[in-house]
Scaffold this active site. Structure first.
Site, PDB file in Angstrom:
ATOM      1  N   ALA A   1     -16.938 -19.301  -7.446  1.00 21.13           N
ATOM      2  CA  ALA A   1     -16.900 -20.139  -6.649  1.00 21.13           C
ATOM      3  C   ALA A   1     -15.508 -21.258  -6.703  1.00 21.13           C
ATOM      4  O   ALA A   1     -14.666 -20.907  -7.740  1.00 21.13           O
ATOM      5  CB  ALA A   1     -18.045 -20.817  -6.420  1.00 21.13           C
TER       6      ALA A   1
ATOM      7  N   ASN B   1     -15.000  -4.936   3.035  1.00 22.11           N
ATOM      8  CA  ASN B   1     -14.300  -6.198   2.862  1.00 22.11           C
ATOM      9  C   ASN B   1     -14.810  -6.855   3.458  1.00 22.11           C
ATOM     10  O   ASN B   1     -14.819  -8.527   2.701  1.00 22.11           O
ATOM     11  CB  ASN B   1     -13.196  -6.012   3.236  1.00 22.11           C
ATOM     12  CG  ASN B   1     -11.420  -5.318   2.490  1.00 22.11           C
ATOM     13  OD1 ASN B   1     -11.622  -4.776   1.671  1.00 22.11           O
ATOM     14  ND2 ASN B   1     -10.357  -5.551   3.528  1.00 22.11           N
TER      15      ASN B   1
ATOM     16  N   GLY C   1      -8.065 -15.599   0.037  1.00 21.85           N
ATOM     17  CA  GLY C   1      -7.014 -15.400   1.578  1.00 21.85           C
ATOM     18  C   GLY C   1      -6.316 -14.455   1.711  1.00 21.85           C
ATOM     19  O   GLY C   1      -6.545 -13.148   0.872  1.00 21.85           O
TER      20      GLY C   1
ATOM     21  N   VAL D   1       0.753  -1.286   0.302  1.00 20.70           N
ATOM     22  CA  VAL D   1      -0.132  -0.246  -0.527  1.00 20.70           C
ATOM     23  C   VAL D   1       0.671   1.218  -0.103  1.00 20.70           C
ATOM     24  O   VAL D   1       0.750   1.766  -0.783  1.00 20.70           O
ATOM     25  CB  VAL D   1      -1.042  -0.406   0.963  1.00 20.70           C
ATOM     26  CG1 VAL D   1      -1.597   1.403   1.200  1.00 20.70           C
ATOM     27  CG2 VAL D   1      -2.180  -1.377   0.509  1.00 20.70           C
TER      28      VAL D   1
ATOM     29  N   LYS E   1     -14.393   0.943   5.276  1.00 19.22           N
ATOM     30  CA  LYS E   1     -13.327  -0.492   5.329  1.00 19.22           C
ATOM     31  C   LYS E   1     -13.679  -1.543   4.910  1.00 19.22           C
ATOM     32  O   LYS E   1     -13.722  -2.294   4.575  1.00 19.22           O
ATOM     33  CB  LYS E   1     -11.512   0.205   5.648  1.00 19.22           C
ATOM     34  CG  LYS E   1     -10.644  -0.827   4.979  1.00 19.22           C
ATOM     35  CD  LYS E   1     -10.662  -0.595   4.045  1.00 19.22           C
ATOM     36  CE  LYS E   1      -9.379  -1.842   3.838  1.00 19.22           C
ATOM     37  NZ  LYS E   1      -9.044  -2.434   2.114  1.00 19.22           N
TER      38      LYS E   1
ATOM     39  N   CYS F   1      -5.432  -9.199   3.692  1.00 18.50           N
ATOM     40  CA  CYS F   1      -6.710  -8.033   3.805  1.00 18.50           C
ATOM     41  C   CYS F   1      -8.200  -8.516   4.938  1.00 18.50           C
ATOM     42  O   CYS F   1      -8.991  -8.726   5.386  1.00 18.50           O
ATOM     43  CB  CYS F   1      -7.117  -7.044   2.639  1.00 18.50           C
ATOM     44  SG  CYS F   1      -5.900  -6.403   2.594  1.00 18.50           S
TER      45      CYS F   1
ATOM     46  N   LEU G   1      -6.728  -1.029  -2.709  1.00 18.19           N
ATOM     47  CA  LEU G   1      -6.742  -1.697  -3.723  1.00 18.19           C
ATOM     48  C   LEU G   1      -6.255  -2.830  -4.148  1.00 18.19           C
ATOM     49  O   LEU G   1      -6.471  -3.575  -2.739  1.00 18.19           O
ATOM     50  CB  LEU G   1      -5.026  -0.784  -4.032  1.00 18.19           C
ATOM     51  CG  LEU G   1      -3.819  -1.188  -2.705  1.00 18.19           C
ATOM     52  CD1 LEU G   1      -3.234  -2.622  -3.243  1.00 18.19           C
ATOM     53  CD2 LEU G   1      -2.419   0.350  -3.404  1.00 18.19           C
ATOM     54  N   ARG G   2      -6.685  -3.221  -4.832  1.00 15.97           N
ATOM     55  CA  ARG G   2      -6.248  -5.065  -5.069  1.00 15.97           C
ATOM     56  C   ARG G   2      -4.664  -5.336  -5.361  1.00 15.97           C
ATOM     57  O   ARG G   2      -4.210  -4.880  -6.148  1.00 15.97           O
ATOM     58  CB  ARG G   2      -7.165  -5.949  -5.966  1.00 15.97           C
ATOM     59  CG  ARG G   2      -8.549  -5.476  -5.777  1.00 15.97           C
ATOM     60  CD  ARG G   2      -9.041  -5.395  -6.842  1.00 15.97           C
ATOM     61  NE  ARG G   2      -9.429  -4.910  -7.709  1.00 15.97           N
ATOM     62  CZ  ARG G   2      -9.400  -4.332  -9.468  1.00 15.97           C
ATOM     63  NH1 ARG G   2      -9.554  -5.405  -9.782  1.00 15.97           N
ATOM     64  NH2 ARG G   2      -8.851  -3.931 -10.265  1.00 15.97           N
TER      65      ARG G   2
ATOM     66  N   GLU H   1      -7.838   2.763   1.710  1.00 18.65           N
ATOM     67  CA  GLU H   1      -7.026   2.019   0.609  1.00 18.65           C
ATOM     68  C   GLU H   1      -7.628   0.648   0.267  1.00 18.65           C
ATOM     69  O   GLU H   1      -8.237  -0.141   0.501  1.00 18.65           O
ATOM     70  CB  GLU H   1      -5.803   1.258   1.059  1.00 18.65           C
ATOM     71  CG  GLU H   1      -5.224   1.253  -0.320  1.00 18.65           C
ATOM     72  CD  GLU H   1      -5.133   2.067  -1.135  1.00 18.65           C
ATOM     73  OE1 GLU H   1      -4.731   3.100  -1.401  1.00 18.65           O
ATOM     74  OE2 GLU H   1      -5.549   2.215  -2.625  1.00 18.65           O
TER      75      GLU H   1
HETATM   76  N1  LIG Z   1      -2.089  -5.425   1.079  1.00 17.31           N
HETATM   77  C1  LIG Z   1      -3.021  -5.247   0.679  1.00 17.31           C
HETATM   78  O1  LIG Z   1      -4.408  -5.527  -0.827  1.00 17.31           O
HETATM   79  C2  LIG Z   1      -4.229  -3.542   1.419  1.00 17.31           C
HETATM   80  C3  LIG Z   1      -5.296  -3.032   0.054  1.00 17.31           C
HETATM   81  C4  LIG Z   1      -5.790  -2.154   1.465  1.00 17.31           C
HETATM   82  C5  LIG Z   1      -4.993  -2.236   2.322  1.00 17.31           C
HETATM   83  N2  LIG Z   1      -4.340  -2.897   3.202  1.00 17.31           N
HETATM   84  C6  LIG Z   1      -3.800  -2.331   4.684  1.00 17.31           C
HETATM   85  O2  LIG Z   1      -3.021  -0.811   4.385  1.00 17.31           O
HETATM   86  C7  LIG Z   1      -1.709  -1.584   5.421  1.00 17.31           C
HETATM   87  C8  LIG Z   1      -0.463  -1.892   4.681  1.00 17.31           C
HETATM   88  O3  LIG Z   1      -0.400  -3.281   4.036  1.00 17.31           O
HETATM   89  P1  LIG Z   1       0.757  -3.236   3.153  1.00 17.31           P
HETATM   90  O4  LIG Z   1      -0.134  -4.928   2.588  1.00 17.31           O
HETATM   91  O5  LIG Z   1       0.972  -2.142   2.718  1.00 17.31           O
HETATM   92  O6  LIG Z   1       1.503  -4.038   4.075  1.00 17.31           O
HETATM   93  P2  LIG Z   1       3.305  -4.168   4.123  1.00 17.31           P
HETATM   94  O7  LIG Z   1       3.292  -5.686   5.443  1.00 17.31           O
HETATM   95  O8  LIG Z   1       3.502  -4.435   2.888  1.00 17.31           O
HETATM   96  O9  LIG Z   1       3.892  -2.979   4.257  1.00 17.31           O
HETATM   97  C9  LIG Z   1       3.838  -2.741   6.222  1.00 17.31           C
HETATM   98  C10 LIG Z   1       5.655  -1.759   5.490  1.00 17.31           C
HETATM   99  O10 LIG Z   1       5.483  -1.260   7.082  1.00 17.31           O
HETATM  100  C11 LIG Z   1       6.961  -1.249   7.436  1.00 17.31           C
HETATM  101  N3  LIG Z   1       6.727  -0.714   9.138  1.00 17.31           N
HETATM  102  C12 LIG Z   1       6.426  -0.988  10.157  1.00 17.31           C
HETATM  103  N4  LIG Z   1       6.125  -0.457  11.301  1.00 17.31           N
HETATM  104  C13 LIG Z   1       6.794   0.276  10.772  1.00 17.31           C
HETATM  105  C14 LIG Z   1       7.183   2.066  10.835  1.00 17.31           C
HETATM  106  N5  LIG Z   1       7.189   1.862  12.210  1.00 17.31           N
HETATM  107  N6  LIG Z   1       8.078   2.802  10.610  1.00 17.31           N
HETATM  108  C15 LIG Z   1       7.729   2.875   9.578  1.00 17.31           C
HETATM  109  N7  LIG Z   1       7.589   1.497   8.840  1.00 17.31           N
HETATM  110  C16 LIG Z   1       7.209   0.853   9.422  1.00 17.31           C
HETATM  111  C17 LIG Z   1       7.217  -2.270   7.008  1.00 17.31           C
HETATM  112  O11 LIG Z   1       8.212  -2.747   7.184  1.00 17.31           O
HETATM  113  C18 LIG Z   1       6.407  -2.583   5.701  1.00 17.31           C
HETATM  114  O12 LIG Z   1       7.472  -2.356   4.685  1.00 17.31           O
HETATM  115  C19 LIG Z   1      -1.912  -2.822   6.377  1.00 17.31           C
HETATM  116  O13 LIG Z   1      -3.014  -2.473   7.148  1.00 17.31           O
HETATM  117  C20 LIG Z   1      -3.438  -2.915   5.576  1.00 17.31           C
HETATM  118  O14 LIG Z   1      -5.012  -3.662   5.800  1.00 17.31           O
HETATM  119  C21 LIG Z   1      -3.581  -3.731   2.442  1.00 17.31           C
END
Ligand SMILES: NC(=O)c1ccc[n+]([C@@H]2O[C@H](COP(=O)([O-])OP(=O)(O)OC[C@H]3O[C@@H](n4cnc5c(N)ncnc54)[C@H](O)[C@@H]3O)[C@@H](O)[C@H]2O)c1
Length: 455
Positions: free
Chosen positions: A276, A232, A281, A11, A228, A284, A159-160, A157
Site C-alpha cells: 500500500a 499491466n 505512476g 525499452v 501486455k 505504463c 521490463l521494469r 515488453e
Molecule cells: N518504460 C517502460 O518501463 C516500459 C515497459 C514496457 C513497455 N513499454 C512500452 O515501450 C514503448 C517505449 O517506451 P519507453 O519508455 O522506452 O519510451 P521513451 O519515451 O523512453 O523512448 C521512446 C523513444 O522513441 C524515439 N522516437 C519517437 N519517434 C521515433 C521515430 N519515428 N523514429 C525513431 N525514434 C523515435 C524517441 O525520441 C524516444 O527516444 C512504449 O510503448 C511503452 O509503453 C515501456
C-alpha cells in the site's frame, strides 16, 4: 542476427544493448539527435542501472544513427519498433510515433526477409495496422506492391525501469505473437540464448540461482497485444486493491503491512505488488489501464474493475494532501518537503509521477514545496521549470524548516538519513511515509509524528 531498434528510450536502448551483448549486430535508431550524439560518445541518455556498463562491453556490436537510410533496414533480420505510445486525452494510445516509424520502414523493406516487431505497447489490432502501413508506404514510394518478404509480430515488453537489464536477460517469459510462422521462428531464434539461459552472464548481473530456462508464449498477434495490457492492468489493480484495503485498516485499527504479509504468503496470491502507498505512476500503468478502458469502449464494453483500479490510484494522491491538511490545519504558507520525485526508485523518469500531482495540489493550496531526488531533478528542472517547486539537490536543503515531510519515492538512501539531527532542523516533526518505507518505531522514538498508509 542483424537487428535494428527504432527508438532508444528505456525499452529500445535496453533491448538493443542486451541483444548486442548476446552477439547480434544491432543498430539503434532515434530521431532525437541529442540522444544519438550522446550514445555515440558512450554516454547513456537515461538513468538505468548497469546500462552504461553493458553498453561498454557490447560496443563492438552496436551502431547508433538518426538516419533511416543508414540503419541497414533492407538487410536486417528483425526491426523492433520501440517508440513511445503516450496517452491521448480520451485514454487511447497515441500511435503517431508508431505510424511515423512504420511509414519510414515500409519503403526500406527489401528482398531480404525482415520481421517488423511491435515492442511498443500498442492497442489490439495494431499489428495488422502496422502491416497495412508498411505495405502502403512501400507502394507509395516504389509504385508497386511489396513482394511480401516481411512479416509483422508483436513482442510486448515487460521490463521494469530500474531493473530493465535484469528483466531483459532473465525475464519471466517471452511473448511472441504473429500470424506468420517464419516471424515466430526468427524471433524464437533471436531469443534462444535467453530462452535457454546459456549465455555467459555479465559479471555485474549474475543469473538468478536456479534459472535454467525461460518460457516462451507463442500466439496470434491480438493475444500478444492483449497479454501486455492485461498484465499491466492486473498489476495495477493488485496495488489499488491493497490501497483500498489500507483505508479500511486505518479505520479498524489494523496494519496493512501485516495484512499484506498475511495474504501474500498465500501462494495463490503471492507477495509482490501488495504494498500500500501513494500508488503507482510511471509511463505504463496509467496509460495502459486508460488504453484498456478506451479499447473496451470501442467494443461497447466497460471495464469497471480496471476503471476502479485507476480511480483508487489517483485518489491516493489527493489523500496525501487531505491528510496534510488535516494534520497541519492550514497549508497556506507552510513548507512541505517531498523526499523523492521520480515515480519509483532507481529511475529518473517523471512520467505520471505522483510527486507532480501532489506538488501541484499543495501549491494550489498555498503551500511551499521543496523536493529532492537522487537522480530525477535534472529531468524535473528541464521538464517542469514552472511547477513552482523548489528543487534541492541535497535532502537536507529540502528538509530544513519544513512543516511536513512526505516520503514519495522509496530510495534506499532515505533510510540512511540522520533522522535525529534532521528533527532539529524541522519546523514540525511530521512525516507522511507514502511508501510505508521508513522505520516507524525509530522515528516515533525520536519524537516524530509518523503517518503511514493503512497503519
Ligand atoms: N518504460 C517502460 O518501463 C516500459 C515497459 C514496457 C513497455 N513499454 C512500452 O515501450 C514503448 C517505449 O517506451 P519507453 O519508455 O522506452 O519510451 P521513451 O519515451 O523512453 O523512448 C521512446 C523513444 O522513441 C524515439 N522516437 C519517437 N519517434 C521515433 C521515430 N519515428 N523514429 C525513431 N525514434 C523515435 C524517441 O525520441 C524516444 O527516444 C512504449 O510503448 C511503452 O509503453 C515501456
Amino acid at each position: 542476427m542483424k537487428v535494428v531498434v527504432i527508438g532508444t528510450g528505456y525499452v529500445g536502448l535496453t533491448t538493443g544493448v542486451a541483444l548486442a551483448y548476446l552477439g547480434n549486430q544491432v543498430t539503434c535508431l532515434d530521431i532525437d539527435p541529442g540522444k544519438i550524439t550522446k550514445l555515440k560518445q558512450n554516454q547513456v541518455p537515461i538513468y538505468e542501472p548497469g546500462l552504461p556498463e553493458l553498453l561498454e562491453i557490447s560496443r563492438a556490436n552496436l551502431r547508433f544513427t538518426t538516419s533511416y537510410d543508414e540503419a541497414g533496414i533492407d538487410s536486417s533480420d528483425v526491426v523492433f519498433i520501440a517508440v513511445g505510445t503516450p496517452s491521448l486525452p480520451d485514454g487511447n494510445a497515441d500511435l503517431t510515433y508508431v505510424k511515423t516509424a512504420a511509414d519510414a520502414l515500409g519503403p526500406r523493406l527489401d528482398h531480404h526477409f525482415t520481421v517488423v516487431v511491435n515492442k511498443s505497447t500498442v492497442p489490439i489490432g495494431s499489428g495488422n495496422w502496422v502491416g497495412t502501413l508498411l505495405r502502403e508506404a512501400y507502394a507509395r514510394s516504389k509504385g508497386s506492391q511489396p513482394d511480401g518478404n516481411y512479416a509483422v509480430a508483436s513482442n510486448p515488453e515487460f521490463l521494469r525501469q530500474g531493473s530493465a537489464l535484469f528483466d531483459t536477460l532473465y525475464p519471466d517469459r517471452v511473448v511472441i505473437g504473429s500470424e506468420d510462422t517464419r516471424a515466430i521462428d526468427t524471433l524464437t531464434n533471436l531469443y534462444r540464448p535467453i530462452l535457454n539461459q546459456d549465455f555467459p552472464p555479465p559479471a555485474f548481473l549474475p543469473r538468478p540461482d536456479g534459472l535454467s530456462a525461460v518460457s516462451v508464449v507463442t500466439c496470434d498477434l491480438a493475444s500478444a497485444e492483449l497479454i501486455k495490457y492485461a498484465a499491466n492492468s492486473f498489476l495495477a489493480l493488485k496495488i489499488s486493491y491493497m490501497n483500498e484495503i489500507a483505508h479500511l485498516t486505518e479505520k479498524v485499527g489494523a496494519d496493512i503491512t501485516q495484512v499484506a504479509r498475511g495474504i501474500g504468503l498465500d501462494s495463490r496470491i503471492g507477495p509482490r505488488f501488495l504494498q500500500a502507498g501513494i500508488g503507482w505512476g510511471g509511463s505504463c500503468f496509467g496509460k495502459d489501464t486508460a488504453a484498456l478502458v478506451a479499447i473496451s469502449k470501442e467494443y461497447g464494453m466497460s471495464m469497471p474493475i480496471v476503471q476502479a483500479a485507476r480511480d483508487v490510484n489517483y485518489h491516493q494522491r489527493t489523500w496525501v494532501v487531505d491528510t496534510l491538511l488535516h494534520e497541519l490545519k492550514i497549508l497556506k504558507g507552510k513548507t512541505v518537503a517531498l523526499l523523492g520525485f521520480a515515480f519509483k526508485p532507481n529511475t529518473d523518469d517523471l512520467r505520471d509521477a505522483p510527486s507532480l500531482d501532489i506538488a501541484r495540489q499543495l501549491i494550489q493550496r498555498g503551500a511551499r514545496v521543496r523536493a529532492t531526488d537522487p537522480v530525477a531533478l535534472g529531468n524535473a528542472r528541464q521538464l517542469y521549470p514552472d511547477l513552482g517547486v523548489i528543487y534541492c539537490d541535497q535532502p537536507l536543503d529540502a528538509l530544513r524548516k519544513a512543516d511536513a515531510v512526505v516520503l514519495v519515492t522509496e530510495w534506499s538512501e532515505y533510510t540512511r538519513l540522520n533522522w535525529g539531527e534532521i528533527k532539529l532542523t524541522l519546523n514540525n516533526p511530521l512525516i507522511l511515509d507514502g511508501r510505508n518505507f521508513l522505520d516507524r518505531h525509530e522515528l516515533e522514538r525520536l519524537g516524530y509524528r509518523y503517518i503511514g498508509v493503512g497503519r
